[in-house]
Enzyme design. Sequence first.
Site, PDB file in Angstrom:
ATOM      1  N   CYS A   3       0.948  -1.157   0.103  1.00 27.44           N
ATOM      2  CA  CYS A   3       0.009   0.019  -0.115  1.00 27.44           C
ATOM      3  C   CYS A   3       0.747   1.112  -0.127  1.00 27.44           C
ATOM      4  O   CYS A   3       1.638   1.279   0.967  1.00 27.44           O
ATOM      5  CB  CYS A   3      -0.848  -0.280   1.421  1.00 27.44           C
ATOM      6  SG  CYS A   3      -1.945   1.530   1.504  1.00 27.44           S
ATOM      7  N   CYS A  11      -0.920   6.760   5.862  1.00 21.15           N
ATOM      8  CA  CYS A  11      -2.114   6.138   6.723  1.00 21.15           C
ATOM      9  C   CYS A  11      -1.292   4.937   7.294  1.00 21.15           C
ATOM     10  O   CYS A  11      -0.660   4.191   6.807  1.00 21.15           O
ATOM     11  CB  CYS A  11      -3.112   5.570   5.927  1.00 21.15           C
ATOM     12  SG  CYS A  11      -4.549   4.722   6.544  1.00 21.15           S
ATOM     13  N   CYS A  14      -3.563   0.206   8.732  1.00 23.91           N
ATOM     14  CA  CYS A  14      -3.353  -1.340   8.870  1.00 23.91           C
ATOM     15  C   CYS A  14      -2.018  -1.548   9.395  1.00 23.91           C
ATOM     16  O   CYS A  14      -1.029  -1.653   8.859  1.00 23.91           O
ATOM     17  CB  CYS A  14      -3.390  -1.658   7.429  1.00 23.91           C
ATOM     18  SG  CYS A  14      -5.057  -1.337   6.371  1.00 23.91           S
ATOM     19  N   CYS A  88      -7.224   3.273  -1.713  1.00 21.57           N
ATOM     20  CA  CYS A  88      -7.204   2.385  -0.400  1.00 21.57           C
ATOM     21  C   CYS A  88      -7.505   1.072  -1.047  1.00 21.57           C
ATOM     22  O   CYS A  88      -8.579   0.716  -1.566  1.00 21.57           O
ATOM     23  CB  CYS A  88      -7.841   2.785   0.715  1.00 21.57           C
ATOM     24  SG  CYS A  88      -8.214   1.415   1.933  1.00 21.57           S
ATOM     25  N   GLN A 212     -21.760  -6.772   9.120  1.00 22.35           N
ATOM     26  CA  GLN A 212     -20.419  -7.205   9.026  1.00 22.35           C
ATOM     27  C   GLN A 212     -19.654  -6.620   7.855  1.00 22.35           C
ATOM     28  O   GLN A 212     -20.161  -6.733   6.676  1.00 22.35           O
ATOM     29  CB  GLN A 212     -20.289  -8.575   9.200  1.00 22.35           C
ATOM     30  CG  GLN A 212     -21.146  -9.289  10.082  1.00 22.35           C
ATOM     31  CD  GLN A 212     -20.622  -9.642  11.331  1.00 22.35           C
ATOM     32  OE1 GLN A 212     -19.475  -9.165  11.804  1.00 22.35           O
ATOM     33  NE2 GLN A 212     -21.217 -10.147  12.431  1.00 22.35           N
ATOM     34  N   TYR A 241     -28.326 -10.060  20.244  1.00 19.22           N
ATOM     35  CA  TYR A 241     -27.485  -9.119  19.639  1.00 19.22           C
ATOM     36  C   TYR A 241     -27.610  -9.454  17.949  1.00 19.22           C
ATOM     37  O   TYR A 241     -26.772  -9.686  17.446  1.00 19.22           O
ATOM     38  CB  TYR A 241     -26.106  -8.987  19.793  1.00 19.22           C
ATOM     39  CG  TYR A 241     -25.848  -9.151  21.513  1.00 19.22           C
ATOM     40  CD1 TYR A 241     -25.523  -7.826  22.202  1.00 19.22           C
ATOM     41  CD2 TYR A 241     -26.019 -10.387  22.252  1.00 19.22           C
ATOM     42  CE1 TYR A 241     -25.370  -7.918  23.289  1.00 19.22           C
ATOM     43  CE2 TYR A 241     -25.500 -10.147  23.556  1.00 19.22           C
ATOM     44  CZ  TYR A 241     -25.170  -9.027  24.389  1.00 19.22           C
ATOM     45  OH  TYR A 241     -25.186  -8.940  25.532  1.00 19.22           O
ATOM     46  N   GLU A 262     -32.620  -7.346  19.834  1.00 21.63           N
ATOM     47  CA  GLU A 262     -31.589  -6.489  19.406  1.00 21.63           C
ATOM     48  C   GLU A 262     -31.991  -5.023  19.807  1.00 21.63           C
ATOM     49  O   GLU A 262     -33.262  -4.501  20.003  1.00 21.63           O
ATOM     50  CB  GLU A 262     -31.688  -6.299  17.794  1.00 21.63           C
ATOM     51  CG  GLU A 262     -30.954  -5.280  17.007  1.00 21.63           C
ATOM     52  CD  GLU A 262     -29.700  -5.029  17.110  1.00 21.63           C
ATOM     53  OE1 GLU A 262     -28.984  -5.905  17.115  1.00 21.63           O
ATOM     54  OE2 GLU A 262     -29.263  -3.875  17.534  1.00 21.63           O
ATOM     55  N   ASN A 304     -23.891 -12.723  19.749  1.00 22.63           N
ATOM     56  CA  ASN A 304     -22.692 -11.932  18.786  1.00 22.63           C
ATOM     57  C   ASN A 304     -22.616 -10.357  19.237  1.00 22.63           C
ATOM     58  O   ASN A 304     -23.189  -9.523  18.544  1.00 22.63           O
ATOM     59  CB  ASN A 304     -23.414 -12.137  17.099  1.00 22.63           C
ATOM     60  CG  ASN A 304     -22.353 -11.240  16.397  1.00 22.63           C
ATOM     61  OD1 ASN A 304     -22.674 -10.954  15.117  1.00 22.63           O
ATOM     62  ND2 ASN A 304     -20.844 -11.232  16.942  1.00 22.63           N
ATOM     63  N   CYS A 330     -15.686 -10.485  18.465  1.00 17.41           N
ATOM     64  CA  CYS A 330     -14.648  -9.520  17.654  1.00 17.41           C
ATOM     65  C   CYS A 330     -13.685  -9.239  18.894  1.00 17.41           C
ATOM     66  O   CYS A 330     -12.849  -8.619  18.429  1.00 17.41           O
ATOM     67  CB  CYS A 330     -15.277  -8.396  17.096  1.00 17.41           C
ATOM     68  SG  CYS A 330     -16.110  -7.340  18.103  1.00 17.41           S
TER      69      CYS A 330
END
Length: 371
Positions: A3, A11, A14, A88, A212, A241, A262, A304, A330
């Site tokens: 990149c 940037c 990442c 990007c 997602q 969730y 939710e 989740n 996550c």
Amino acid sequence: MQCNYFDHGRCRSCTLMGTPYADQLHAKQQRVAAELAAQVPDGAWRAPFASHESHFRNKAKLVVGGSAQEPTLGILGRDGAGIDLRACGLYEPGLAATFDELARFITTAGLTPYDVTTRRGELKYLIVTYSPDDELMLRFVLRSKGLLAKLRSRLPHLLESIPRLRVVTANLHPEHKAVIEGDTEVPLTDEVALPMRINGHTLMLGPQSFFQTNTAVAAGLYRQGADWLSDDASGSVWDLYCGVGGFARHLLSPGREVVGIELSADAVHNARAGLPEGARAQFHVGDATLTTDALPQPAAVVVNPPRRGIGELTGFIERRAPRTVLYSSCNPQSLARDLAALPSYAATHARLFDMFPQTSHSEVLVRLDRR
Ligand SMILES: C[S@@+](CC[C@H](N)C(=O)[O-])C[C@H]1O[C@@H](n2cnc3c(N)ncnc32)[C@H](O)[C@@H]1O
């Protein structure tokens, strides 16, 4: 992946940029297995579910900087000036293909970018979501209602220049805060939800609902969830969730009823709207951690949650004692803490889903069976 923005220090989002993808995946697997070692035995782990290492993001949150004549779409530098990141390589190609046209629209419509240092100007962000059917949802995040009339009058030009735009809204965000959007959403098109077709299910995505960010990996995650619950095919399954119903829709089967809970009313509205005729599913707006005994006894529960995890819901799961729990997380740290608070369950299956390549973030799905 290489990149130029990263290489030139423009940037640094990442953090794993430049590390070969196979090495990233291996290291992530090692790390989550180590972080969960006390709860997930080595034998439970399946091979990681890999992503494309580039062009996987279905959503762009672009800070608008510069001027209306020369807008930047990307991030802000430390000095508050815009850094343009239109090239990007994380975005899906059909998403990135809109950026130049959007910049042209800002110029021709004379939309003045918001300047964080002087707190002047109107247009803060563009949030663009790309569907598997090559359609788009575009949200203008604005400081005030000042640009609404202009946006409405220019909308036909915008729709002509990007015909794949299905949903366009304005989000009003008057405060000077780190969060990127406000509470008020003003629809500019008749359509207010983007159909996201995933594994043959059409999920309706509203502007303020979660989805997602990696559609291909999300498809794998939902398929895996349905597969790991296929031996619990009857009775009631809770999807806590549930967002717009990704897991719930994959769990529908004859003899099974799915109940989704939710917090976001927008997400629940769309979860209901997307249901096929006759589907045995109900969705409720509510706080999953306050879920009451009024719900039918679950054979299985899917959770989740956001990064903070499920907290006191662990006590509720222990009491209601479903046979199986699927936990999609996550955040390995809150996952480890929550699994430790479920002593009646053993982790029998676990898998890393690489939702966020080029970063150290990971999504992990764990199946727990009652001991
Ligand atoms: C990681 S997302 C998962 C959404 C969905 N399962 C999916 O795959 O798209 C977490 C969701 O939890 C919702 N949420 C946050 N706190 C909640 C709570 N206390 N009770 C119920 N839902 C909550 C958020 O609005 C968001 O939709």
